[in-house]
Enzyme design. Sequence first.
Site, short mmCIF file in Angstrom:
data_model
loop_
_atom_site.label_atom_id
_atom_site.label_comp_id
_atom_site.label_asym_id
_atom_site.label_seq_id
_atom_site.Cartn_x
_atom_site.Cartn_y
_atom_site.Cartn_z
N GLY A 148 0.25 5.66 0.39
CA GLY A 148 -0.69 6.77 0.59
C GLY A 148 0.04 8.07 0.78
O GLY A 148 1.26 8.18 0.58
N GLY A 174 0.82 -1.21 0.00
CA GLY A 174 0.00 0.00 0.00
C GLY A 174 0.85 1.25 0.00
O GLY A 174 2.00 1.26 0.46
N VAL A 212 2.98 1.05 3.18
CA VAL A 212 2.75 -0.11 4.03
C VAL A 212 3.39 -1.32 3.35
O VAL A 212 3.17 -1.56 2.15
CB VAL A 212 1.25 -0.35 4.28
CG1 VAL A 212 1.07 -1.57 5.19
CG2 VAL A 212 0.60 0.87 4.91
N ASP A 230 -10.07 9.93 10.90
CA ASP A 230 -9.90 9.66 9.46
C ASP A 230 -10.59 8.36 9.08
O ASP A 230 -10.04 7.54 8.35
CB ASP A 230 -8.41 9.59 9.13
CG ASP A 230 -8.15 9.65 7.62
OD1 ASP A 230 -9.00 10.21 6.90
OD2 ASP A 230 -7.12 9.11 7.17
#
Length: 740
Positions: A20, A18, A25, A141
Amino acid sequence: MGDGTLIQGRYRLLERIGRGGTGEVWRAKDESLGRRVAVKCLKPLGTQHDHSFTRVLRERFRREARVAAALQHRGVTVVHDFGEWDGLLFLVMELLEGRDLSRLLEENRGHPLPVPDVLDIAEQLTSALAYTHEQGIVHRDLKPANIVRTADGTVKICDFGIARLGHDAGFTARLTGTGIAMGTPHYMSPEQIGGDEVDRRSDLYSLGCVLYEIATGAPPFDLDDAWAILVGHRDTAPEPPRNHRAELPGYLDRIILDLLAKRPEQRPDDARELGRRITAGRTAPAHLPALVAAGPRTPVPVGDRAGLPSWTHGMTTGHKATGAGPRVTPPDPAAGLTGDWTPRPAGDRAAEPVPARLPDPVPEAVAGLAGRHNAGLSLGRLGRWEEAGEVHRAVAAERERLLGPDHPDTLASRYEAAFTLGRTGHAADALRAYKGVAEARIRMLGADHADTLAVRQEMAYALGRLGRYADAHQVYASVLTARERTMGADHPDTLRCRHNLAFNLGRLGRTEDAHRMAREVAAARARVLGPDHPDTLVTRYEVAYELGRLDRWQEALATYREVAAARLGVLGPDHPDTLAARYETGVALGRLGRCAEALTQYERLIDDRALAQGPEHPETLRARHGLGVNLGRLGRWAEALAEARDVCAIRARVLGPDHPDTLVSRREVAVALGWLGRWSAALAEYRLVAAAREHALGPDHADTLVARDDEAHCLEQLGRAAEAAELYRRVAVQRAAAPR
């Protein structure tokens, strides 16, 4: 940084999974513990930040990481470690095998999720938020990409604490003009957009946005212009979700709209109460939903930017979970029952009368029953078996009326009702209920159908719970033969049946056979499922148990420790299975005479069980009992007596005075009294134990006879030799006459 990087000499990065705005990640391996983990690496701190900002950010990271690591709930991702390495802030978390809600929606091609799934996700999310809010933590979030549904259906929220860090750091950056992007505005509360102080009610607003999207296919303000989205959150009432999807339950529609209230004080204040509303709605009697005509959508004034903070200038919409807008969707077959089913061919069963045709069921009513059935399953997952049983029995009765007594869905509800009976201690009732389902499934589906074999296997388990191990063995053996023939020797269901058969062999006293079969199943499960799969570890745990029964305690201790370490990595430190393996490790240490080590093991376990399950949970009390036993083995009899009395009193109150665990504690009180030379008091306790066991188990039960032996020994110590000899004689006669 790339594949193979070793962080802090411990965490080996294997694959990026991942990326972002705040970092990456990675799938990684903890080289120290040999477990798979996820490592989140925050972006390196650039030279554009002054030293004071960098220092504040690092300290905030450490504080928020500690907060995240302290959260212990099945719905919150476990944080294992955090730190700084070569200028990089990193966080080590459990590796989740599943998909986030954003991915689920994308894979569903923009269609909303089935209604039962929406309700199940909503119930689990409210439970996790209730817990974290009670710890004083606000996520800030919450969005589909931060919510993962694992392979077993568990819903977990990610990035607690760290989300807050990124949020705060981002605001600081914007105010200093660095140009860091805001991210998606689709799930932000009006007070977040206005830059006001936020609390848990902001999380609940974001939850409303998430539920709106998974229920309808799009967020409440699904527009291409970021300004329009922000103004929509601030000024525009969202369309009711049922305008887009008529089959949504009315109570869910109301809950989502309540969550999306513009002012925090107009929203629900408490996530736990919200969860109760969802559960109450799921278990309420089904009713036909009214179709809601889609009204004209209030246009969002795109140009109206008044009141929006300056940092929103230049904002883009960002990525949302799915690109498809809301739509009126026909009922998803996965969301409820259709009423259509096919019994096995008529040639496979004897001729039987054709039942009268039932009137066609109303699809909405059938779908409503599917939702209630799933609500019962959710209650069971929460351990609320009594309530789950009530739901399943009610749904079974309604399904029988609408679909007929032999419809697979009627039988599915009857099966679940029987399962709850077993979980609430009514093994005999469960056995009768399973037998009825088995007979119907054999008649309609055939003896070798997977559903038939499943219920027959549960019958065998119930027989074992009733102490009818020989009968259970026959059923298990029959089911195993059918599973091997129809599914293959290495199918997970076949291996589960072999595991149960091994367990039952041990209860029949065939310890060598049980140990051999458990080892074979453990090896097969490791090959098929993996060495750290929970099912593999369950069987290895059984291997250790049988090793103990064979008095091979050194091997048992090593195996229990290996299972405990593996479960720690796979399931987490507070999972009941992890704690159970730690308890058995203490038992093995005590059996090996390593009582001081056992004492330390139990002391730590008691603290962890009390934190995870409560100080009066039966398993916490079991660990305290083990502590008392080892205090006695170390000769600390006054402390052992005090511990045994305290545990006995709590067990009597929580479990009942005649519960087997209570009687075990009472016997431990008597043992300690005897070692302290207080034989008269010990005799009174031994007699209470013997009388209670005789009443509950019968005069010839092995545990009753052990209690009578204790009583005779006590009489002997008091100098009452004739009474002792007579009691010993009676016990010997009863043992000789007892069936073997």
